[in-house]
Scaffold this active site. Structure first.
Site, PDB file in Angstrom:
ATOM      1  N   ASP A  42       0.840  -1.198   0.000  1.00 36.40           N
ATOM      2  CA  ASP A  42       0.000   0.000   0.000  1.00 36.40           C
ATOM      3  C   ASP A  42       0.873   1.245   0.000  1.00 36.40           C
ATOM      4  OD1 ASP A  42      -2.880   1.220   0.788  1.00 36.40           O
ATOM      5  OD2 ASP A  42      -1.298   2.262   1.899  1.00 36.40           O
ATOM      6  N   TYR A  47       3.095   9.710  -0.385  1.00 37.22           N
ATOM      7  CA  TYR A  47       4.154   9.058   0.389  1.00 37.22           C
ATOM      8  C   TYR A  47       5.516   9.274  -0.252  1.00 37.22           C
ATOM      9  CZ  TYR A  47       0.332   6.353   2.554  1.00 37.22           C
ATOM     10  OH  TYR A  47      -0.809   5.959   3.200  1.00 37.22           O
ATOM     11  N   LYS A  72      -2.716   5.919  -4.227  1.00 38.61           N
ATOM     12  CA  LYS A  72      -3.800   6.861  -3.903  1.00 38.61           C
ATOM     13  C   LYS A  72      -3.617   8.188  -4.622  1.00 38.61           C
ATOM     14  CE  LYS A  72      -3.696   4.860   0.733  1.00 38.61           C
ATOM     15  NZ  LYS A  72      -2.282   4.428   0.721  1.00 38.61           N
ATOM     16  N   HIS A 105      -7.561   9.703  -1.868  1.00 39.63           N
ATOM     17  CA  HIS A 105      -6.897   9.696  -0.565  1.00 39.63           C
ATOM     18  C   HIS A 105      -7.713  10.371   0.540  1.00 39.63           C
ATOM     19  CE1 HIS A 105      -2.545   9.437   1.178  1.00 39.63           C
ATOM     20  NE2 HIS A 105      -3.448   9.094   2.060  1.00 39.63           N
TER      21      HIS A 105
END
Length: 273
Positions: A42, A47, A72, A105
């Protein structure tokens, strides 16, 4: 050892336990996680590690079709055109031709473009660029509106979920739409959750750690946790939770740990672009 699969409402299946990659940027960690048995990775555009996750996937001997990759959509890409642009960029960074799950997200209700954004994700799914689509941090009212206006329910809703924030109402709303609730920060990051004596006592009785108790609790209430760890010993331990089962007394005691306290942002107001 790999995690069991859970059915999604679109006919696909997803590992019930995955590997969270937030704040991890070492491709070797992802190779080790796959080698340990994780099949769900994930990540997210925000990120800033999709390239490293992609390198880990490429360097792993496990075939791509055995892996389940989630990423996301960032908040600044809400709308009709942004999702296509952002997914294309994510796929390039990941080195993949599709993702298994693409999530919005955050709902960003003040911006109020999440329905339009969801319609764009439906198109991306229909084109095969994302096998399944879902959302993250969506509240019951957001889900109801998506379904009412598009007729398509998300396959997954990824929300903050742990024994201090058990999200009973949210989980019921997800279930009403056939949505799998996926748990982020399932071990209560930045809290004292894993030091709680109730979890220690339950763990001692089953011969497991407090973290294993919590992750098993997630799966037994029907949630799909994605714990994060960069330590091989710990992430192997996190995966080894299917050899025991919590009893009803254990579940009742864990239910008593609810505080209602959020570690992350409130979806009603949180904005991330």
């Amino acid at each position: 050892m790999t995690a069991p699969l859970i059915d999604l409402n679109d006919g696909c299946r997803m590992p019930v336990l995955g590997f969270g990659t937030y704040s991890i940027d070492d491709p070797d960690t992802f190779v080790q996680a796959i080698d340990a048995g994780y099949r769900l990775l994930d990540t997210a555009t925000r990120y800033e590690n999709e390239s490293q996750v992609g390198r880990g996937i490429a360097e792993s001997p496990v075939a791509r079709d055995e892996l389940f990759v989630t990423t996301k959509l960032p908040g600044d890409a809400h709308g009709s055109r942004g999702p296509r642009r952002e997914l294309s960029a994510s796929l390039e960074r990941l080195g993949l031709d599709h993702v298994d799950l693409y999530l919005i997200h955050w709902p960003l209700p003040r911006i109020d473009r999440y329905v339009e954004t969801w319609q764009a994700l439906i198109a991306l799914r229909d084109e095969g660029l994302a096998t399944s689509i879902g959302v993250s941090n969506f509240l019951p009212e957001h889900l109801d509106r998506l379904v009412a206006e598009t007729g398509v329910a998300p396959a997954v809703n990824q929300v903050e979920l742990h024994p201090y924030l058990q999200q009973a109402e949210q989980r019921a709303a997800d279930e009403r739409h056939g949505i799998v609730t996926q748990s982020w920060t399932p071990l209560g990051r930045k809290s004292n959750l894993l030091d709680h004596p109730v979890l220690a006592e339950i763990g001692a009785r089953h011969g497991v750690t407090a973290a294993q108790v919590v992750l098993r609790w997630h799966t037994q209430i029907g949630a799909a946790p994605i714990p994060k760890s960069a330590t091989p010993e710990r992430f192997r331990s996190n995966l080894a939770i299917f050899s025991f089962e919590l009893g009803q007394d254990d579940l009742d005691r864990i239910a008593g740990l609810e505080t209602g306290h959020r570690i992350g942002g409130d979806p009603r107001t949180h904005e991330e672009f």
